[in-house]
Design an enzyme around this catalytic site. Structure first.
Site, PDB file in Angstrom:
ATOM      1  N   GLY A 157      13.999  -6.339   6.085  1.00 23.94           N
ATOM      2  CA  GLY A 157      13.379  -5.190   5.661  1.00 23.94           C
ATOM      3  C   GLY A 157      14.066  -3.850   6.057  1.00 23.94           C
ATOM      4  O   GLY A 157      15.104  -4.140   6.986  1.00 23.94           O
ATOM      5  N   LEU A 158      13.381  -2.850   6.191  1.00 24.01           N
ATOM      6  CA  LEU A 158      13.974  -1.812   6.481  1.00 24.01           C
ATOM      7  C   LEU A 158      14.145  -1.704   8.105  1.00 24.01           C
ATOM      8  O   LEU A 158      15.065  -1.208   8.788  1.00 24.01           O
ATOM      9  CB  LEU A 158      13.315  -0.407   5.984  1.00 24.01           C
ATOM     10  CG  LEU A 158      13.323  -0.014   4.668  1.00 24.01           C
ATOM     11  CD1 LEU A 158      12.600   1.058   4.375  1.00 24.01           C
ATOM     12  CD2 LEU A 158      14.826   0.256   4.399  1.00 24.01           C
ATOM     13  N   ALA A 159      13.028  -2.234   8.561  1.00 23.49           N
ATOM     14  CA  ALA A 159      12.940  -2.631  10.165  1.00 23.49           C
ATOM     15  C   ALA A 159      14.032  -3.563  10.611  1.00 23.49           C
ATOM     16  O   ALA A 159      14.968  -3.063  11.407  1.00 23.49           O
ATOM     17  CB  ALA A 159      11.746  -2.733  10.555  1.00 23.49           C
ATOM     18  N   ARG A 163      -2.441   4.983   7.198  1.00 26.55           N
ATOM     19  CA  ARG A 163      -1.094   5.443   7.176  1.00 26.55           C
ATOM     20  C   ARG A 163      -0.953   6.514   6.153  1.00 26.55           C
ATOM     21  O   ARG A 163      -1.387   6.386   4.994  1.00 26.55           O
ATOM     22  CB  ARG A 163      -0.087   4.275   6.929  1.00 26.55           C
ATOM     23  CG  ARG A 163       1.354   4.740   6.688  1.00 26.55           C
ATOM     24  CD  ARG A 163       2.164   3.561   6.733  1.00 26.55           C
ATOM     25  NE  ARG A 163       2.082   3.003   5.448  1.00 26.55           N
ATOM     26  CZ  ARG A 163       2.396   3.319   4.239  1.00 26.55           C
ATOM     27  NH1 ARG A 163       3.145   4.359   3.991  1.00 26.55           N
ATOM     28  NH2 ARG A 163       2.332   2.426   3.190  1.00 26.55           N
ATOM     29  N   LEU A 201       8.155   3.623   5.475  1.00 25.59           N
ATOM     30  CA  LEU A 201       9.567   3.372   5.379  1.00 25.59           C
ATOM     31  C   LEU A 201      10.379   4.199   6.598  1.00 25.59           C
ATOM     32  O   LEU A 201      11.336   3.858   7.210  1.00 25.59           O
ATOM     33  CB  LEU A 201      10.450   4.123   4.077  1.00 25.59           C
ATOM     34  CG  LEU A 201       9.643   3.560   3.065  1.00 25.59           C
ATOM     35  CD1 LEU A 201      10.336   4.078   1.477  1.00 25.59           C
ATOM     36  CD2 LEU A 201      10.049   2.053   2.654  1.00 25.59           C
ATOM     37  N   HIS A 259      -2.710  -2.769   0.147  1.00 26.86           N
ATOM     38  CA  HIS A 259      -1.205  -2.316   0.050  1.00 26.86           C
ATOM     39  C   HIS A 259      -0.705  -2.486   1.460  1.00 26.86           C
ATOM     40  O   HIS A 259       0.562  -3.075   1.288  1.00 26.86           O
ATOM     41  CB  HIS A 259      -1.517  -0.898  -0.231  1.00 26.86           C
ATOM     42  CG  HIS A 259      -0.085  -0.241  -0.390  1.00 26.86           C
ATOM     43  ND1 HIS A 259       0.734  -0.660  -1.210  1.00 26.86           N
ATOM     44  CD2 HIS A 259       0.314   0.732   0.249  1.00 26.86           C
ATOM     45  CE1 HIS A 259       2.009  -0.106  -0.953  1.00 26.86           C
ATOM     46  NE2 HIS A 259       1.487   0.979   0.065  1.00 26.86           N
ATOM     47  N   SER A 312       2.932   4.314  -7.841  1.00 28.16           N
ATOM     48  CA  SER A 312       3.137   5.153  -6.587  1.00 28.16           C
ATOM     49  C   SER A 312       2.075   6.388  -6.401  1.00 28.16           C
ATOM     50  O   SER A 312       1.832   6.902  -7.274  1.00 28.16           O
ATOM     51  CB  SER A 312       4.577   5.563  -6.657  1.00 28.16           C
ATOM     52  OG  SER A 312       4.755   6.537  -5.726  1.00 28.16           O
ATOM     53  N   GLU A 363       6.407  -2.912   9.874  1.00 31.47           N
ATOM     54  CA  GLU A 363       4.807  -2.946   9.619  1.00 31.47           C
ATOM     55  C   GLU A 363       4.407  -4.172  10.373  1.00 31.47           C
ATOM     56  O   GLU A 363       3.203  -4.213  10.542  1.00 31.47           O
ATOM     57  CB  GLU A 363       4.838  -3.396   8.193  1.00 31.47           C
ATOM     58  CG  GLU A 363       3.246  -3.133   7.725  1.00 31.47           C
ATOM     59  CD  GLU A 363       3.226  -3.651   5.993  1.00 31.47           C
ATOM     60  OE1 GLU A 363       4.228  -3.359   5.184  1.00 31.47           O
ATOM     61  OE2 GLU A 363       1.986  -3.786   5.713  1.00 31.47           O
ATOM     62  N   ARG A 383      -5.364   8.296   1.256  1.00 29.04           N
ATOM     63  CA  ARG A 383      -5.370   6.812   0.604  1.00 29.04           C
ATOM     64  C   ARG A 383      -6.856   6.690   0.816  1.00 29.04           C
ATOM     65  O   ARG A 383      -7.376   6.131  -0.140  1.00 29.04           O
ATOM     66  CB  ARG A 383      -4.493   5.876   0.839  1.00 29.04           C
ATOM     67  CG  ARG A 383      -3.165   6.480   0.474  1.00 29.04           C
ATOM     68  CD  ARG A 383      -2.177   5.539   1.005  1.00 29.04           C
ATOM     69  NE  ARG A 383      -0.824   6.020   0.517  1.00 29.04           N
ATOM     70  CZ  ARG A 383       0.415   5.321   0.616  1.00 29.04           C
ATOM     71  NH1 ARG A 383       0.276   4.335   1.407  1.00 29.04           N
ATOM     72  NH2 ARG A 383       1.485   5.849   0.032  1.00 29.04           N
TER      73      ARG A 383
HETATM   74  C1  FAD Z   1       4.503  -1.837  -3.859  1.00 24.39           C
HETATM   75  C2  FAD Z   1       4.835  -1.106  -2.381  1.00 24.39           C
HETATM   76  C3  FAD Z   1       5.138   0.270  -2.409  1.00 24.39           C
HETATM   77  C4  FAD Z   1       5.268   1.103  -1.208  1.00 24.39           C
HETATM   78  N1  FAD Z   1       5.932   2.130  -1.388  1.00 24.39           N
HETATM   79  C5  FAD Z   1       5.975   2.888  -0.108  1.00 24.39           C
HETATM   80  C6  FAD Z   1       6.619   4.318   0.070  1.00 24.39           C
HETATM   81  O1  FAD Z   1       6.649   4.790  -1.125  1.00 24.39           O
HETATM   82  N2  FAD Z   1       6.697   4.832   1.016  1.00 24.39           N
HETATM   83  C7  FAD Z   1       6.675   4.237   2.343  1.00 24.39           C
HETATM   84  O2  FAD Z   1       6.952   4.444   3.373  1.00 24.39           O
HETATM   85  N3  FAD Z   1       6.036   2.918   2.400  1.00 24.39           N
HETATM   86  C8  FAD Z   1       5.966   2.280   1.208  1.00 24.39           C
HETATM   87  N4  FAD Z   1       5.416   1.056   1.221  1.00 24.39           N
HETATM   88  C9  FAD Z   1       5.245   0.454   2.465  1.00 24.39           C
HETATM   89  C10 FAD Z   1       6.539  -0.151   2.842  1.00 24.39           C
HETATM   90  O3  FAD Z   1       7.141  -0.813   1.883  1.00 24.39           O
HETATM   91  C11 FAD Z   1       6.460  -1.383   3.820  1.00 24.39           C
HETATM   92  O4  FAD Z   1       5.555  -1.108   5.002  1.00 24.39           O
HETATM   93  C12 FAD Z   1       7.690  -1.470   4.760  1.00 24.39           C
HETATM   94  O5  FAD Z   1       8.666  -1.539   3.563  1.00 24.39           O
HETATM   95  C13 FAD Z   1       7.851  -2.493   5.537  1.00 24.39           C
HETATM   96  O6  FAD Z   1       8.957  -3.009   6.093  1.00 24.39           O
HETATM   97  P1  FAD Z   1       9.326  -4.153   7.311  1.00 24.39           P
HETATM   98  O7  FAD Z   1      10.747  -3.973   7.447  1.00 24.39           O
HETATM   99  O8  FAD Z   1       8.420  -3.809   8.436  1.00 24.39           O
HETATM  100  O9  FAD Z   1       9.101  -5.457   6.600  1.00 24.39           O
HETATM  101  P2  FAD Z   1       9.568  -6.100   5.102  1.00 24.39           P
HETATM  102  O10 FAD Z   1      10.385  -5.277   4.225  1.00 24.39           O
HETATM  103  O11 FAD Z   1       8.062  -6.464   4.661  1.00 24.39           O
HETATM  104  O12 FAD Z   1      10.444  -7.427   5.417  1.00 24.39           O
HETATM  105  C14 FAD Z   1      10.119  -8.452   6.134  1.00 24.39           C
HETATM  106  C15 FAD Z   1      11.185  -9.093   6.322  1.00 24.39           C
HETATM  107  O13 FAD Z   1      10.628 -10.518   7.248  1.00 24.39           O
HETATM  108  C16 FAD Z   1      11.017 -11.682   6.446  1.00 24.39           C
HETATM  109  N5  FAD Z   1      10.121 -12.547   6.941  1.00 24.39           N
HETATM  110  C17 FAD Z   1       8.653 -12.600   6.970  1.00 24.39           C
HETATM  111  N6  FAD Z   1       8.113 -13.588   7.379  1.00 24.39           N
HETATM  112  C18 FAD Z   1       9.411 -14.478   7.819  1.00 24.39           C
HETATM  113  C19 FAD Z   1       9.375 -15.606   8.505  1.00 24.39           C
HETATM  114  N7  FAD Z   1       8.365 -16.368   8.976  1.00 24.39           N
HETATM  115  N8  FAD Z   1      10.455 -16.076   8.699  1.00 24.39           N
HETATM  116  C20 FAD Z   1      11.572 -15.492   8.511  1.00 24.39           C
HETATM  117  N9  FAD Z   1      11.589 -14.185   7.771  1.00 24.39           N
HETATM  118  C21 FAD Z   1      10.507 -13.855   7.704  1.00 24.39           C
HETATM  119  C22 FAD Z   1      11.202 -11.490   5.102  1.00 24.39           C
HETATM  120  O14 FAD Z   1      12.050 -12.209   4.647  1.00 24.39           O
HETATM  121  C23 FAD Z   1      11.766  -9.946   5.139  1.00 24.39           C
HETATM  122  O15 FAD Z   1      12.954  -9.967   5.025  1.00 24.39           O
HETATM  123  C24 FAD Z   1       5.157   0.148   0.003  1.00 24.39           C
HETATM  124  C25 FAD Z   1       4.730  -0.906  -0.019  1.00 24.39           C
HETATM  125  C26 FAD Z   1       4.291  -1.745  -1.177  1.00 24.39           C
HETATM  126  C27 FAD Z   1       3.705  -2.936  -1.186  1.00 24.39           C
END
Ligand code: FAD
Ligand code: SF4
Ligand code: FES
Lengths: 250, 770
Positions: B146-148, B567, B573, B533, B388, B557, B441
């Protein structure tokens, strides 16, 4: 409504696979297509049978994870949507529905309706990026203004979700629409100019190497693309390609 | 050093104030709990204000001097009041403070010393680094793209480490971050509306209901501006205005416009940016990418995280992967509720396995219920769709004032548009005039629940409110008509013009709504209801983003760090990219600097054997169980317990029941679940089963955490702790801490460790949006 599903079942990559009939009853028109398959799978599991494997994740039409060839159309009969956004109200009682995987040499089936799309990633790895370091030594974001029109066009191209519907739809299994979307995004922005030439050549070569077919301008891809990626992108990429190879003016 | 003193409450650097500006005078009480502990500061407003030029900076140097100089006409009264306040403070506050909490000594936040605004810069200058030649010999595993995870993988690879990245989808581009719609915050102040690093920091801490760590949040605000620069350089097509400059919008809980966006697909564009940065490194051979792989355990060797066990989801093979450090970027656990806006595969597995191996889990009960989602339609529903928050910029939320209209709507006799303006209750504007439809929220969600519980829900299930764009369409339409010299009184012209503007802003969201609900939101108001969410809770990390297990990091996250109990929109993001591009790649060096001579980590050790054995046993148990119920059967029941008892409003009674019910459900699951197919092939039911098994453990800890926190704060709302008007009641004296849970064998036996939260740069106040 009651439906007669005809679903492609294939145990593994090596297995030959065949269409199997599954009648299903009491489908609500408010269900999404994948929810209908969930209900079928729940039934299969309760009978101890293996559920139908299909790719899905977001169910919002944005990951590009779901695929499915439904009654001969990628992402089914509705326009501008992915399979997960397709709703059962597009079908009627008594319909027979064929459900098959996306098919192309470069997208082999892994199981049932799931295909391997890693070839699409490899094309991006060949040049779908701007070579900028990510550690933060960049100039201020507003230092280069970008005309709104170009920014909007670049955005439109960049909304490709990499689902592969264009490839599955194309009789030549060409990936032109998919590749041109990325090439266009960068060719419309100043950031992407420096490597424009290498990018287009490398990506096109990779596409050929991976076994995708040639584009013969049938335009079928544009019709089935759930994100409305336009054929203009292909023209734009062709111009980039020509100018990169023969030094022609874009 | 126990010292009482006065100070002015600066909200920004002193030099930015005018000499004539008035500031609040605060009492500061410095004290130490023991000889060696860090000084703690309690800050309390005196209610007395003073102009900067009347403040005697050196008053304490002489016992005859007072803080307020005689140049202030009211100095005598003010100084007298101050003395009184100090006396009152001594009498009432000190004894209370002496009932000290038992804060954990295991939780070392490692926040560097120094002034808040210099902490990160000074720290970065001093941190241990690994030289480029040595980085080549060091491997780092990143779980998640993901982004992180995507940004971290790209930057670590660019710095020279060998990165192995994992995700369960078929491509890194499909991580859940791609679904984010609305935008990303950054303190750029391009709009010139008074935004600053401090303000973003302040909004985030306040929005989080004073339950986050100051220093982490400040760092986040500090690097935010850089994120935008970075993404633009990568070719991310953010929205621009007609002058070609970047455009902004507003999100809930703030009074400035600092959200950058790319229509309703901001997450997509940012993730594709990170994905392209990863692709560049994959092409250079610096990242080896493992798609369709699920991490099923962390391997700990000599007390350090040294690898993972993963299942190849295509072949079913169980694989061992080693590294010098492991980074978890596996996202949030909202799917414990079964229905949420998260992707179907989002899970807690990676985080939970880490928890069982020693990583403390922090604040599991802090969940965000998003106010604007499409209401559920039936039992077959598989997930909920977010609309959104940006829609609240232009949409107005209402329900009918009168019960007869509610009944009319439900029976289909009338439509929303038939209800006259004066018969509508715009309840957010009524209750919170200052922020109106843009309250945070948690506040918006509870207000919707309050109206629906009172019987004013506008659909069949009684769980929906209207989000109406007609005012916005009319307003934009008039503006456009004026600009174009058309007749502003011609409704159809105005409506058409206004519709176009709304379409250009939210077109894809409206289309998404129409496809799902089969109604045209340009013409009839949308129906929305809150849904799960985001999870603020997650793995506990220190300032370096390291968990309680050395060498194991958590970012995005998956960790708990920056958002406190709630949050703000568009901040996830920002956090994901800040952690991945700019924070972790530095802080991890501090740890890895000790590993330059370690050499490759072997996968042939008893620790790997043991971990692999346990993973295989569990899979075999699931496959050979031959039960009678499907995995989803259990997941749905769990979801219902969570939603009813650990959802928007929680009670002691309900939480106790939840704990017992989840425990029982888990037992039933292990006895009666059925997983068809084999372990050595692609098996989507088996994948789900493993995830649900972990949710069944997490759910119990979640309820336990919510039960322990006898206050309402942010997303955690306990009915017992609320005002008669239904506003949350926080208890700062008892609960200004992070709850970090240590696994001890059963989720309900988890041991609580408390990290104290200190607010030295912000005055802790009741959060009010009125
Ligand atoms: C519908 C929606 C809209 C949103 N809109 C916004 C917004 O407008 N602005 C904002 O700031 N935030 C928004 N958020 C929140 C934000 O999108 C998330 O909090 C953020 O993207 C999380 O990023 P991340 O990199 O931590 O994890 P994620 O993007 O959830 O990535 C998780 C990664 O981990 C991998 N993974 C998970 N478990 C395993 C495992 N056991 N083994 C191997 N790989 C695994 C997955 O394959 C994936 O690649 C929104 C969330 C949702 C649900
Ligand atoms: S161009 Fe359209 S159809 Fe092709 S991969 Fe992209 S989104 Fe899918
Ligand atoms: S499931 Fe995500 S695009 Fe369809």
């Amino acid at each position: 409504m009651n439906l007669n599903l005809k679903i492609w079942r294939q145990k593994s990559k090596k297995d030959k696979g065949k269409i199997v009939d599954y009648p299903i009853a009491n489908v609500s028109e408010h269900m999404s297509f994948l929810e209908m398959l969930d209900v079928l799978n729940e039934e299969l599991v309760s009978k101890g049978e293996e559920p139908v494997a299909f790719d899905h994740d977001c169910r919002e039409g944005i990951f590009g994870m779901c695929s499915l060839y439904i009654n001969g159309e990628a992402h089914g009969p509705d326009r501008g949507v992915t399979t997960c956004q397709l709703h059962m109200r597009k079908f009627k009682d008594g319909d027979t529905i064929f459900i098959e995987p996306f098919r192309a040499t470069a997208l082999p089936v892994i199981k049932d309706l799931i295909v391997d799309r890693s070839s699409m990633d490899r094309i991006q790895q060949a040049g779908g990026f701007v070579s900028v370091n990510t550690s933060g030594n960049t100039q201020d974001a507003n230092a280069i203004p970008i005309p709104k029109e170009n920014a909007d066009l670049a955005f439109d191209a960049a909304t490709c979700i990499g689902c592969g519907a264009c490839i599955a739809t194309c009789k030549n299994s060409s990936a032109m629409l998919y590749v041109s979307a990325k090439v266009s995004q960068f060719s419309l922005l100043p950031q992407g100019q420096v490597e424009a030439k290498d990018r287009v050549i490398n990506m096109v070569n990779k596409m050929d190497e991976e076994g995708f077919g040639n584009c013969t301008n049938t335009g079928a891809c544009e019709v089935e693309c759930p994100k409305g990626i336009s054929l203009d992108n292909i023209s734009r990429m062709n111009r980039e390609f020509l100018s990169a190879n023969f030094g022609l003016k874009k | 050093m126990n010292k009482l003193t006065f100070s002015l409450n600066y909200r920004k650097p002193k030099s930015e104030y005018k000499r004539s500006e008035e500031l609040m005078i605060c009492i500061r009480y410095y004290h130490k709990d023991s000889e060696n502990s860090k000084a703690r500061i309690i800050k309390k407003s005196t209610g007395v204000k003073c102009r900067l030029k009347d403040w005697d900076t050196d008053w304490h140097k002489n016992s005859n001097r007072y803080p307020v100089k005689s140049s202030d006409p009211d100095h005598e009264r003010k100084n007298k009041l101050l003395i009184e306040k100090v006396e009152a403070f001594k009498i009432y506050e000190l004894p209370a403070q002496q009932k000290k909490q038992d804060f954990s000594t295991l939780l070392k936040s490692k926040v560097p010393d120094g002034e808040l605004k210099n902490k990160w810069t000074t720290y970065k200058d001093k941190i241990n680094l690994v030289n480029p030649a040595n980085k080549r010999n060091i491997d780092v595993i990143v779980v998640g793209t993901g982004l992180a995870g995507g940004s971290a993988s790209a930057t670590l690879a660019e710095l020279g480490y060998n990165v192995k990245t994992f995700c369960y989808q078929d491509s890194p581009r499909r991580a859940h971050s791609i679904a984010a719609q609305g935008g990303i915050n950054a303190a750029k102040n391009y709009q010139g509306d008074g935004d600053s690093t401090y303000r973003l920091f302040y909004d985030t801490v306040k929005g989080g209901d004073y339950r986050s760590r100051e220093a982490n949040v400040y760092r986040l605000a500090e690097v935010s501006a850089n994120i935008i620069d970075q993404c633009v350089a990568q070719g991310v097509p953010f929205a621009r205005d007609y002058g070609g400059l970047l455009d902004n919008r507003s999100f809930g809980g703030v009074l400035v416009s600092r959200t950058f966006y790319a229509k309703g697909q901001t997450g997509q564009q940012l993730l594709l940016g990170a994905y392209s940065a990863m692709n560049r490194q994959i092409a250079r051979g610096k990242i080896s990418m493992h798609n369709r792989h699920e991490m099923l355990d962390v391997v700990i060797v000599d007390g350090k995280a040294r690898g993972i066990i993963a299942r190849n989801l295509v072949t079913g093979e169980i694989e061992r992967h080693s590294a010098h450090a492991v980074v978890l970027a596996s996202g949030g656990y909202g799917n414990v509720y079964f229905l949420s806006t998260n992707a179907m595969g989002s899970n807690v597995t990676a985080a939970w396995k880490a928890h069982k191996k020693g990583a403390f889990f922090a604040n599991p009960c802090y969940t965000q219920i998003h106010p604007t989602c499409i209401p559920r339609s039936g039992d077959y529903q598989s997930k909920l769709t977010l609309m959104s928050e940006s829609l609240r910029n232009d949409g107005r939320i209402w329900v009918p004032k009168h019960m007869k209209d509610v009944e009319g709507l439900r029976s289909g006799k009338i439509k929303a548009v038939d209800i006259a303006e004066e018969d509508r209750d715009y309840y957010l504007e009524r209750r919170y005039p200052a922020f109106g439809n843009l309250v945070p929220r948690d506040v918006a969600s509870r207000a919707a629940k309050e109206r629906c519980d009172a019987g004013y829900g506008v659909n069949q299930t009684g769980e929906a409110v209207f989000l109406d764009f007609s005012s916005a369409i009319a307003r934009y339409g008039k503006e456009q008509a004026l600009l174009k010299g058309l007749d502003v009184n011609n409704t159809s012209v105005v409506t058409n013009l206004g519709t176009e503007i709304v379409r250009s802003k939210y077109g894809n969201l409206f289309q998404m709504y129409e496809k799902i609900v089969d109604e045209n939101p340009y013409k009839t108001p949308m129906m929305i209801y809150p849904a799960v969410h985001y999870t603020m809770g997650g793995i506990w990390v220190d300032y370096n983003l390291m968990t309680t297990v050395p060498g194991l990091y958590a970012i995005g996250e998956a960790n708990f760090s920056d958002h406190g109990a709630n949050r703000l929109g568009a901040s996830a993001l920002m956090q994901g990219l800040a952690d991945g591009y700019f924070v972790l790649p530095y802080t991890i060096g501090d740890y890895l600097a000790d590993d330059i001579r370690t050499g490759p980590i072997s996968i042939d050790s008893k620790e790997f054997d043991e971990a692999e054995k346990l993973v295989k046993e569990r899979i075999n148990k699931l496959i050979n169980n031959n039960g009678k119920n499907s995995v989803d059967y259990y997941h749905k029941i769990l979801g219902k317990i969570m939603w009813d008892k650990c959802g928007m409003a929680r009670t002691e009674q309900g939480l106790k029941e939840a704990i017992a019910e989840i425990k029982q459900l888990r037992e039933d699951f292990w006895n009666n679940v059925s997983v068809p197919g084999q372990e050595n092939e692609m098996n989507t039911e088996l994948e789900k089963a493993g995830r649900v098994a972990d949710f069944l453990e997490l759910g119990e800890l979640f309820a336990k955490d919510a039960l322990e926190r006898n206050e309402s704060c942010g997303g955690h709302f306990r009915e017992e702790y609320s005002t008669p008007e239904g506003e949350a009641k926080r208890d700062d004296e008892k609960y200004t801490y992070v709850s970090a849970w240590e696994y001890t064998g059963q989720p309900s036996d988890a041991k609580l460790h408390k990290e104290e939260l200190l607010f030295e740069n912000i005055e802790v106040k009741v959060r009010s949006y009125k």
